[in-house]
Structures are given as structure tokens and as C-alpha cells.
Design a protein around this motif. Structure first.
Motif, PDB file in Angstrom:
ATOM      1  N   SER A  22       0.893  -1.078  -0.149  1.00 50.71           N
ATOM      2  CA  SER A  22       0.003  -0.031   0.026  1.00 50.71           C
ATOM      3  C   SER A  22       0.828   1.256   0.114  1.00 50.71           C
ATOM      4  O   SER A  22       0.659   2.290  -0.663  1.00 50.71           O
ATOM      5  N   THR A  23       1.938   1.178   0.684  1.00 47.27           N
ATOM      6  CA  THR A  23       2.845   2.348   0.756  1.00 47.27           C
ATOM      7  C   THR A  23       3.377   2.631  -0.668  1.00 47.27           C
ATOM      8  O   THR A  23       3.678   3.564  -1.195  1.00 47.27           O
ATOM      9  N   VAL A  24       3.710   1.550  -1.252  1.00 50.72           N
ATOM     10  CA  VAL A  24       4.422   1.486  -2.829  1.00 50.72           C
ATOM     11  C   VAL A  24       3.462   2.088  -3.735  1.00 50.72           C
ATOM     12  O   VAL A  24       3.637   3.008  -4.549  1.00 50.72           O
ATOM     13  N   ALA A  25       2.181   1.704  -3.645  1.00 54.07           N
ATOM     14  CA  ALA A  25       0.853   2.241  -4.453  1.00 54.07           C
ATOM     15  C   ALA A  25       0.736   3.791  -4.079  1.00 54.07           C
ATOM     16  O   ALA A  25       0.811   4.641  -4.922  1.00 54.07           O
ATOM     17  N   GLN A  31       4.144   9.893  -7.997  1.00 52.67           N
ATOM     18  CA  GLN A  31       4.693  10.063  -9.455  1.00 52.67           C
ATOM     19  C   GLN A  31       4.013  10.185 -10.572  1.00 52.67           C
ATOM     20  O   GLN A  31       4.419  10.596 -11.450  1.00 52.67           O
ATOM     21  N   GLY A  32       2.465   9.861 -10.499  1.00 52.93           N
ATOM     22  CA  GLY A  32       1.687  10.060 -11.471  1.00 52.93           C
ATOM     23  C   GLY A  32       0.964   8.646 -12.130  1.00 52.93           C
ATOM     24  O   GLY A  32       0.350   8.976 -12.901  1.00 52.93           O
ATOM     25  N   ALA A  33       1.133   7.784 -11.278  1.00 49.31           N
ATOM     26  CA  ALA A  33       0.455   6.399 -11.668  1.00 49.31           C
ATOM     27  C   ALA A  33      -1.015   6.538 -11.320  1.00 49.31           C
ATOM     28  O   ALA A  33      -1.256   7.040 -10.212  1.00 49.31           O
ATOM     29  N   PHE A  34      -2.012   6.080 -12.095  1.00 43.81           N
ATOM     30  CA  PHE A  34      -3.648   5.793 -11.713  1.00 43.81           C
ATOM     31  C   PHE A  34      -3.647   4.581 -10.983  1.00 43.81           C
ATOM     32  O   PHE A  34      -3.006   3.477 -11.446  1.00 43.81           O
ATOM     33  N   ILE A  35      -3.878   4.579  -9.760  1.00 43.16           N
ATOM     34  CA  ILE A  35      -4.147   3.223  -9.060  1.00 43.16           C
ATOM     35  C   ILE A  35      -5.547   2.765  -9.209  1.00 43.16           C
ATOM     36  O   ILE A  35      -6.271   3.494  -8.818  1.00 43.16           O
ATOM     37  N   VAL A  36      -5.702   1.371  -9.448  1.00 40.17           N
ATOM     38  CA  VAL A  36      -6.964   0.652  -9.344  1.00 40.17           C
ATOM     39  C   VAL A  36      -6.556  -0.344  -8.010  1.00 40.17           C
ATOM     40  O   VAL A  36      -5.771  -1.038  -8.103  1.00 40.17           O
ATOM     41  N   ASP A  37      -7.368  -0.076  -6.971  1.00 38.84           N
ATOM     42  CA  ASP A  37      -7.107  -0.624  -5.790  1.00 38.84           C
ATOM     43  C   ASP A  37      -8.217  -1.633  -5.663  1.00 38.84           C
ATOM     44  O   ASP A  37      -9.317  -1.344  -5.361  1.00 38.84           O
ATOM     45  N   THR A  38      -7.998  -3.129  -5.553  1.00 36.10           N
ATOM     46  CA  THR A  38      -8.632  -3.936  -5.673  1.00 36.10           C
ATOM     47  C   THR A  38      -9.240  -4.265  -4.303  1.00 36.10           C
ATOM     48  O   THR A  38     -10.350  -4.759  -4.050  1.00 36.10           O
ATOM     49  N   ALA A 108     -11.126   5.628 -15.771  1.00 40.40           N
ATOM     50  CA  ALA A 108     -10.871   6.901 -15.385  1.00 40.40           C
ATOM     51  C   ALA A 108      -9.427   7.205 -15.674  1.00 40.40           C
ATOM     52  O   ALA A 108      -9.035   8.389 -15.585  1.00 40.40           O
ATOM     53  N   GLY A 109      -8.737   6.328 -15.714  1.00 41.31           N
ATOM     54  CA  GLY A 109      -7.090   6.482 -15.641  1.00 41.31           C
ATOM     55  C   GLY A 109      -6.450   6.318 -16.919  1.00 41.31           C
ATOM     56  O   GLY A 109      -5.205   6.431 -17.022  1.00 41.31           O
ATOM     57  N   ARG A 110      -7.497   6.510 -18.125  1.00 38.19           N
ATOM     58  CA  ARG A 110      -6.794   6.218 -19.233  1.00 38.19           C
ATOM     59  C   ARG A 110      -5.740   7.198 -19.887  1.00 38.19           C
ATOM     60  O   ARG A 110      -5.071   7.019 -20.747  1.00 38.19           O
ATOM     61  N   VAL A 116      -1.841   1.300 -12.419  1.00 36.75           N
ATOM     62  CA  VAL A 116      -1.304   0.359 -11.374  1.00 36.75           C
ATOM     63  C   VAL A 116      -2.516  -0.326 -10.680  1.00 36.75           C
ATOM     64  O   VAL A 116      -3.297   0.120 -10.155  1.00 36.75           O
ATOM     65  N   CYS A 117      -2.508  -1.710 -11.152  1.00 35.24           N
ATOM     66  CA  CYS A 117      -3.558  -2.526 -10.403  1.00 35.24           C
ATOM     67  C   CYS A 117      -2.975  -3.086  -9.186  1.00 35.24           C
ATOM     68  O   CYS A 117      -2.146  -3.805  -9.406  1.00 35.24           O
ATOM     69  N   ASP A 118      -3.464  -2.561  -7.984  1.00 36.41           N
ATOM     70  CA  ASP A 118      -3.089  -3.016  -6.711  1.00 36.41           C
ATOM     71  C   ASP A 118      -3.791  -4.414  -6.491  1.00 36.41           C
ATOM     72  O   ASP A 118      -5.006  -4.325  -5.934  1.00 36.41           O
ATOM     73  N   VAL A 119      -3.190  -5.552  -6.529  1.00 30.46           N
ATOM     74  CA  VAL A 119      -3.893  -6.873  -6.297  1.00 30.46           C
ATOM     75  C   VAL A 119      -2.993  -8.009  -5.650  1.00 30.46           C
ATOM     76  O   VAL A 119      -1.923  -8.342  -5.850  1.00 30.46           O
ATOM     77  N   PRO A 120      -3.810  -7.758  -4.130  1.00 32.06           N
ATOM     78  CA  PRO A 120      -3.015  -8.781  -3.239  1.00 32.06           C
ATOM     79  C   PRO A 120      -2.885 -10.101  -3.884  1.00 32.06           C
ATOM     80  O   PRO A 120      -1.730 -10.714  -3.655  1.00 32.06           O
ATOM     81  N   LEU A 121      -3.929 -10.578  -4.209  1.00 33.49           N
ATOM     82  CA  LEU A 121      -3.656 -11.999  -5.086  1.00 33.49           C
ATOM     83  C   LEU A 121      -3.452 -12.331  -6.332  1.00 33.49           C
ATOM     84  O   LEU A 121      -4.140 -12.989  -7.030  1.00 33.49           O
ATOM     85  N   LEU A 122      -2.623 -11.302  -6.824  1.00 31.43           N
ATOM     86  CA  LEU A 122      -2.538 -11.443  -8.360  1.00 31.43           C
ATOM     87  C   LEU A 122      -2.040 -12.707  -8.742  1.00 31.43           C
ATOM     88  O   LEU A 122      -2.579 -13.260  -9.798  1.00 31.43           O
TER      89      LEU A 122
END
Length: 210
Positions: A22-25, A31-38, A108-110, A116-122
């Protein structure tokens, strides 16, 4: 299944519990990334009146429903770690819904250079690997994971270990990684420097010099 319309670069962010994902996200967002938080999507689906609640109630009964109609996450956690069949049942309900909502959120982040898709169980889910161009793993030792979660959440070591045991191993995650951020024995300032260096490498991929 694809994220449409695709941004220039889609990154799957993952890591074990307590790794600092979560800190990295948050640092990537700066920095400018769009985060998709699952995780946030899962909470949205399981709040009172959430889209997943009817199916969860039908599958698991009243014991996992709070008085306000939302999901009792602690009770559900006890169920899924007591019986792997319950975990698979929960994942079968939630994962397709989360993936669908993630596609909507990604729209929304296109305009961002990186989503960045934040997925714990990726790694565990499998299909997420087909939705991203790169996989970023936030890595640390198991002892660090346990200490962090005990400190922040008040869990016992055994409770943290149960979650670790149910997740992919470090070796499994690292085998899928294109990028690795080691978040062990460093402070947030050093982690931020590593994130900045990684971001610059991504920008070189998105907009290479000719």
C-alpha cells in the motif's frame, strides 16, 4: 478479458501481507500513476447494499453479515482460513466482480502513462496476469511481514502466519515478477527513492528516446 481502452502501460502490483504494498501504491500515485485498488473495490462490493452481498449471504448465511447489512470481514476471515473450500467459494463470488469493477475504474485513468492494478492475490488468481503488461512484486522477509502486521493491526503472530500460509509463497510471486522492490530494513525515504528509479525505468518504456 482486457482493460479497455488500454493505457500505455498496465502494471500489476502485488506482495504478501505486510510487505508495504500500500505504501508503494501511494508512492507510485505521487509519481503520476493511476491506481486501481482492488481491496477498495472489495470493500465497496461488501458494504451495506453492495453488489456482492446477496451472493455472499446466500453462500455463507447470517453469520457473516453485520447488523447494518455489510460483510463481517473478521468472521469471514475466520471461515476462509478454517476451511479452504470456503476460501475458494468466496473467491469464486468476489474475484469476477472485482475484475469487472477494476475495468470500470481503469477507464478513469486512461490518460495516465501508467495504470497500476493493486492486487494482493494477483499471482493466486491467475487471470490477473493476463490483464497487465508487467508485474511488480513488493518483497520482504516473512519475519518482517509478521512484525509489521502485528504492530499495525494488533493481530497475533499465528493469525498473520495463517494469512501468509494461504497466500502465494515469496518464490511463487518472484517467479512472476518483471520488477521487484525489496522493502526490508529500509525507511520510507529509501523506499521512495527506489520507487522513483523504477518509475523512471517505466517512463523509458512508455516514451523511449529515439
Amino acid at each position: 478479458m482486457t482493460l479497455l481502452p488500454p493505457p500505455p502501460l498496465r502494471v500489476g502490483l502485488t506482495g504478501g501481507i505486510g510487505s508495504g504494498k500500500s505504501t508503494v501504491a501511494r508512492l507510485l500515485a505521487s509519481q503520476g500513476a493511476f491506481i486501481v485498488d482492488t481491496d477498495a473495490i472489495a470493500r465497496r462490493l461488501t458494504q451495506p447494499g453492495g453488489s456482492a452481498m446477496h451472493a455472499l449471504h446466500a453462500a455463507f448465511g447470517d453469520s457473516v453479515i453485520r447488523p447494518d447489512g455489510g460483510l463481517d470481514r473478521q468472521q469471514m476471515r475466520h471461515l476462509v482460513f478454517a476451511d479452504v473450500r470456503h476460501r475458494h467459494q468466496l473467491e469464486a463470488i468476489l474475484h469476477p466482480m472485482i475484475a469487472q469493477e477494476a475495468q470500470r475504474d481503469a477507464m478513469a485513468g486512461r490518460e495516465s502513462p501508467v495504470t497500476v492494478c493493486d492486487v494482493p492475490l494477483l499471482v493466486e488468481s491467475g487471470y490477473w496476469l493476463d490483464l497487465v503488461h508487467r508485474v511488480l512484486v513488493v518483497d520482504c522477509s516473512e519475519s518482517t511481514q509478521i512484525a509489521r502486521v502485528m504492530h499495525r493491526s494488533g493481530w497475533t503472530a499465528d493469525e498473520v502466519q495463517a494469512v501468509i500460509d494461504a497466500q502465494a509463497t515469496r518464490k511463487q510471486r518472484l517467479s512472476k515478477a518483471h520488477d521487484v522492490l525489496l522493502n526490508d530494513g529500509i525507511d520510507e525515504a529509501e523506499l521512495a527513492q527506489r520507487v522513483t528509479a523504477l518509475w523512471r525505468s517505466w517512463m523509458a518504456l512508455v516514451s523511449p528516446t529515439v
